[in-house]
Design a protein around this motif. Structure first.
Motif, PDB file in Angstrom:
ATOM      1  N   GLY A   1      -5.383 -18.355   1.424  1.00 32.68           N
ATOM      2  CA  GLY A   1      -5.489 -17.788   0.085  1.00 32.68           C
ATOM      3  C   GLY A   1      -6.852 -17.994  -0.531  1.00 32.68           C
ATOM      4  N   PRO A   2      -7.007 -17.500  -1.769  1.00 30.78           N
ATOM      5  CA  PRO A   2      -8.312 -17.557  -2.416  1.00 30.78           C
ATOM      6  C   PRO A   2      -8.830 -18.977  -2.564  1.00 30.78           C
ATOM      7  CG  PRO A   2      -6.682 -16.448  -3.817  1.00 30.78           C
ATOM      8  CD  PRO A   2      -5.954 -16.940  -2.613  1.00 30.78           C
ATOM      9  N   ALA A   3     -10.113 -19.150  -2.349  1.00 31.95           N
ATOM     10  CA  ALA A   3     -10.752 -20.455  -2.603  1.00 31.95           C
ATOM     11  C   ALA A   3     -10.664 -20.759  -4.093  1.00 31.95           C
ATOM     12  CB  ALA A   3     -12.207 -20.389  -2.146  1.00 31.95           C
ATOM     13  N   PRO A   4     -10.736 -22.034  -4.487  1.00 35.65           N
ATOM     14  CA  PRO A   4     -10.720 -22.362  -5.903  1.00 35.65           C
ATOM     15  C   PRO A   4     -11.782 -21.556  -6.660  1.00 35.65           C
ATOM     16  CG  PRO A   4     -10.595 -24.362  -4.592  1.00 35.65           C
ATOM     17  CD  PRO A   4     -10.835 -23.237  -3.626  1.00 35.65           C
ATOM     18  N   GLY A   5     -11.385 -20.979  -7.784  1.00 40.14           N
ATOM     19  CA  GLY A   5     -12.321 -20.184  -8.585  1.00 40.14           C
ATOM     20  C   GLY A   5     -12.365 -18.713  -8.205  1.00 40.14           C
ATOM     21  N   VAL A   6     -11.684 -18.352  -7.098  1.00 38.59           N
ATOM     22  CA  VAL A   6     -11.668 -16.943  -6.680  1.00 38.59           C
ATOM     23  C   VAL A   6     -10.352 -16.322  -7.142  1.00 38.59           C
ATOM     24  CG1 VAL A   6     -11.582 -15.379  -4.700  1.00 38.59           C
ATOM     25  CG2 VAL A   6     -13.143 -17.347  -4.677  1.00 38.59           C
ATOM     26  N   GLU A   7     -10.442 -15.234  -7.898  1.00 39.12           N
ATOM     27  CA  GLU A   7      -9.201 -14.620  -8.385  1.00 39.12           C
ATOM     28  C   GLU A   7      -8.667 -13.605  -7.378  1.00 39.12           C
ATOM     29  OE1 GLU A   7      -7.382 -12.582 -12.422  1.00 39.12           O
ATOM     30  OE2 GLU A   7      -9.533 -12.819 -12.221  1.00 39.12           O
ATOM     31  N   ASP A   8      -9.546 -12.702  -6.935  1.00 37.27           N
ATOM     32  CA  ASP A   8      -9.121 -11.659  -6.005  1.00 37.27           C
ATOM     33  C   ASP A   8      -9.914 -11.839  -4.711  1.00 37.27           C
ATOM     34  OD1 ASP A   8      -8.064  -8.329  -6.293  1.00 37.27           O
ATOM     35  OD2 ASP A   8      -9.154  -9.107  -4.555  1.00 37.27           O
ATOM     36  N   GLN A   9      -9.193 -12.320  -3.673  1.00 43.19           N
ATOM     37  CA  GLN A   9      -9.853 -12.714  -2.414  1.00 43.19           C
ATOM     38  C   GLN A   9     -10.602 -11.535  -1.778  1.00 43.19           C
ATOM     39  OE1 GLN A   9      -6.883 -14.275   0.201  1.00 43.19           O
ATOM     40  NE2 GLN A   9      -8.288 -15.574   1.348  1.00 43.19           N
TER      41      GLN A   9
ATOM     42  N   PHE B   1       0.818  -1.206   0.000  1.00 47.23           N
ATOM     43  CA  PHE B   1       0.000   0.000   0.000  1.00 47.23           C
ATOM     44  C   PHE B   1       0.857   1.263   0.000  1.00 47.23           C
ATOM     45  CE2 PHE B   1      -3.395  -2.880   1.507  1.00 47.23           C
ATOM     46  CZ  PHE B   1      -4.342  -2.552   0.558  1.00 47.23           C
ATOM     47  N   ALA B   2       2.172   1.096   0.170  1.00 46.44           N
ATOM     48  CA  ALA B   2       3.105   2.227   0.070  1.00 46.44           C
ATOM     49  C   ALA B   2       4.227   1.824  -0.878  1.00 46.44           C
ATOM     50  CB  ALA B   2       3.671   2.559   1.452  1.00 46.44           C
ATOM     51  N   ASN B   3       4.906   2.801  -1.469  1.00 45.40           N
ATOM     52  CA  ASN B   3       6.060   2.450  -2.294  1.00 45.40           C
ATOM     53  C   ASN B   3       7.333   2.515  -1.435  1.00 45.40           C
ATOM     54  OD1 ASN B   3       6.887   5.159  -2.212  1.00 45.40           O
ATOM     55  ND2 ASN B   3       5.690   5.643  -4.048  1.00 45.40           N
TER      56      ASN B   3
ATOM     57  N   ALA C   1       2.470  -1.129 -11.477  1.00 49.59           N
ATOM     58  CA  ALA C   1       1.341  -1.848 -12.053  1.00 49.59           C
ATOM     59  C   ALA C   1       1.381  -3.287 -11.576  1.00 49.59           C
ATOM     60  CB  ALA C   1       1.404  -1.798 -13.575  1.00 49.59           C
ATOM     61  N   ALA C   2       0.209  -3.919 -11.451  1.00 51.78           N
ATOM     62  CA  ALA C   2       0.145  -5.310 -11.003  1.00 51.78           C
ATOM     63  C   ALA C   2       0.996  -6.189 -11.897  1.00 51.78           C
ATOM     64  CB  ALA C   2      -1.301  -5.785 -11.017  1.00 51.78           C
ATOM     65  N   LYS C   3       1.759  -7.106 -11.253  1.00 53.13           N
ATOM     66  CA  LYS C   3       2.593  -8.080 -11.939  1.00 53.13           C
ATOM     67  C   LYS C   3       3.759  -7.452 -12.711  1.00 53.13           C
ATOM     68  CE  LYS C   3       0.001 -11.143 -10.249  1.00 53.13           C
ATOM     69  NZ  LYS C   3       0.411 -11.603  -8.964  1.00 53.13           N
ATOM     70  N   GLU C   4       3.949  -6.137 -12.556  1.00 53.17           N
ATOM     71  CA  GLU C   4       5.110  -5.492 -13.157  1.00 53.17           C
ATOM     72  C   GLU C   4       6.326  -5.870 -12.334  1.00 53.17           C
ATOM     73  OE1 GLU C   4       5.857  -1.149 -12.431  1.00 53.17           O
ATOM     74  OE2 GLU C   4       4.778  -1.055 -14.323  1.00 53.17           O
TER      75      GLU C   4
ATOM     76  N   ALA D   1      -3.187  -9.964  -5.525  1.00 50.37           N
ATOM     77  CA  ALA D   1      -4.467  -9.333  -5.820  1.00 50.37           C
ATOM     78  C   ALA D   1      -4.452  -8.709  -7.205  1.00 50.37           C
ATOM     79  CB  ALA D   1      -4.777  -8.269  -4.774  1.00 50.37           C
ATOM     80  N   VAL D   2      -5.628  -8.479  -7.748  1.00 45.85           N
ATOM     81  CA  VAL D   2      -5.730  -7.828  -9.045  1.00 45.85           C
ATOM     82  C   VAL D   2      -5.447  -6.336  -8.898  1.00 45.85           C
ATOM     83  CG1 VAL D   2      -7.330  -7.291 -10.931  1.00 45.85           C
ATOM     84  CG2 VAL D   2      -7.355  -9.556  -9.886  1.00 45.85           C
ATOM     85  N   LEU D   3      -5.752  -5.805  -7.704  1.00 48.47           N
ATOM     86  CA  LEU D   3      -5.473  -4.396  -7.433  1.00 48.47           C
ATOM     87  C   LEU D   3      -3.989  -4.107  -7.612  1.00 48.47           C
ATOM     88  CD1 LEU D   3      -7.252  -3.516  -4.069  1.00 48.47           C
ATOM     89  CD2 LEU D   3      -7.774  -2.614  -6.322  1.00 48.47           C
ATOM     90  N   PRO D   4      -3.599  -3.086  -8.354  1.00 46.94           N
ATOM     91  CA  PRO D   4      -2.169  -2.796  -8.462  1.00 46.94           C
ATOM     92  C   PRO D   4      -1.643  -2.170  -7.179  1.00 46.94           C
ATOM     93  CG  PRO D   4      -3.441  -1.229  -9.752  1.00 46.94           C
ATOM     94  CD  PRO D   4      -4.423  -2.191  -9.171  1.00 46.94           C
TER      95      PRO D   4
END
Ligand code: SF4
Ligand code: SF4
Length: 323
Positions: free
Chosen positions: A260-268, A105-107, A318-321, A310-313
């Motif tokens: 972590g996320p349950a099966p089928g859940v992308e962003d908990q 949440f911080a850089n 950026a996410a996954k960067e 999470a999908v949130l960046p």
């Protein structure tokens, strides 16, 4: 029988995963029976050069706990990946980022500013912060680079298996040891826990009751037989993978999502917000605003363990960067 070569490593973590390995009690004798340990920084004095000297693929299994926060951790993750036939992301931090990932949440600039400059306990009039290189009369000193964000192990190297949990539970570790001993390993990419959500395993009674207010465990008298969420206590059970034996629920504490996320859940976190919205009973906007205000720490509640995945960046990246 040739013994397996086993490496255990910790990156950005608290050490609890290493303790969890010791916590398997007499089963640790089976580990000693089937494996020779070639690296375990918390317990044994191996050097990185010992690992470098091992032929590529010479380590059978690496249990890697902790997230990737700095360049040393990434370098060792890549080294162990090269040396290991099977890489296991062991525990929440390696799996989904864990508690260290809340720092996303911080850089890095904001983190250094708080840690070394503005925290009230600091006495740092020169405003000195860590640098990767420092010149001293004896030569150049080097520190690992502190990355802008915390990553999961799978963000930096391919991973065969994931053992979730903060820390993983005994049964999972025993199952892993048994699988390694027999060679009866699950398909690549398996998360070694339940294929169901925690709610599917929870024995508390649900009455399909709507949620009218949100409270915290220490502010209410909990009925130990009823679903915590239906009592207004935010429990991540609907969106979290099962397999922990409901260890928090069993002591009247809500699930915080460490498996972590349950099966089928992308962003908990996002899925949990959606789950709450679907059961919350509000007459008007004012009631909705009142409910939102009752969630005192939304980020820490919904993303306590999963922010790296999470999908949130994360802030500043950026996410996954890459960092
Ligand atoms: S929300 Fe929590 S307490 Fe309720 S059934 Fe699911 S896991 Fe159990
Ligand atoms: S109840 Fe939730 S937070 Fe507690 S151990 Fe199980 S998955 Fe983790």
């Amino acid at each position: 029988m040739n013994k397996l070569k086993l490496a255990l490593y910790w990156a950005a973590s608290c050490g609890g995963c290493d303790v969890a390995v010791l916590d398997i009690n007499e089963k640790i004798l089976d580990v000693a029976e089937i494996a020779d340990i070639v690296l375990w920084p918390i317990a044994m004095d191996f050097k990185y050069s010992d690992v470098e000297a091992i032929e590529d693929g010479g380590i059978d299994v690496c249990l890697f706990n902790g997230a990737i926060r700095n360049s040393e951790q990434e370098e060792i993750a890549r080294l162990l990946r090269r040396k290991s036939k099977v890489m296991v992301a062991f525990g929440s931090c390696a799996h989904i980022g864990g508690i260290p990932a809340l720092a996303n949440f911080a850089n890095s600039e904001e983190i250094f500013d708080r840690a070394y400059i503005t925290a009230p306990t600091n006495d740092n009039p020169g405003g000195i912060i860590p640098r990767t290189t420092t010149e001293v009369p004896e030569g150049e000193l080097r520190l690992p680079e502190f990355y802008n964000r915390v990553m999961t192990l799978a963000d930096v190297v391919p991973v065969e298996y994931f053992v979730p949990g903060c820390p993983p539970v005994r049964d999972q570790i025993v199952a892993l040891v048994d699988a390694l001993a027999t060679g009866d390993l699950p398909p690549i990419g398996t998360v070694l826990a339940s294929d169901k959500a925690l709610c599917d395993e929870c024995t508390l009674t649900r009455n399909e009751k709507k949620l009218t207010s949100i409270t915290r465990p220490h502010l209410t008298e909990i009925d130990p037989d009823l679903c915590l969420l239906e009592q207004g206590i935010l429990c991540m059970g609907p969106v979290t993978r099962g397999g922990c034996g409901s260890r928090c629920i069993n002591v009247n504490m809500p699930c915080r999502g460490c498996f972590g996320p349950a099966p089928g859940v992308e962003d908990q976190g996002a899925r949990m917000v959606s789950a709450i919205a679907s059961i919350y009973q509000a007459e008007d906007e004012e009631a909705i605003a009142e409910m939102v205000s009752q969630v005192l720490d939304p980020a820490g509640t919904f993303y306590r363990f999963s922010l790296s995945s999470a999908v949130l960046p994360p802030k500043g990246a950026a996410a996954k960067e890459q960092p």
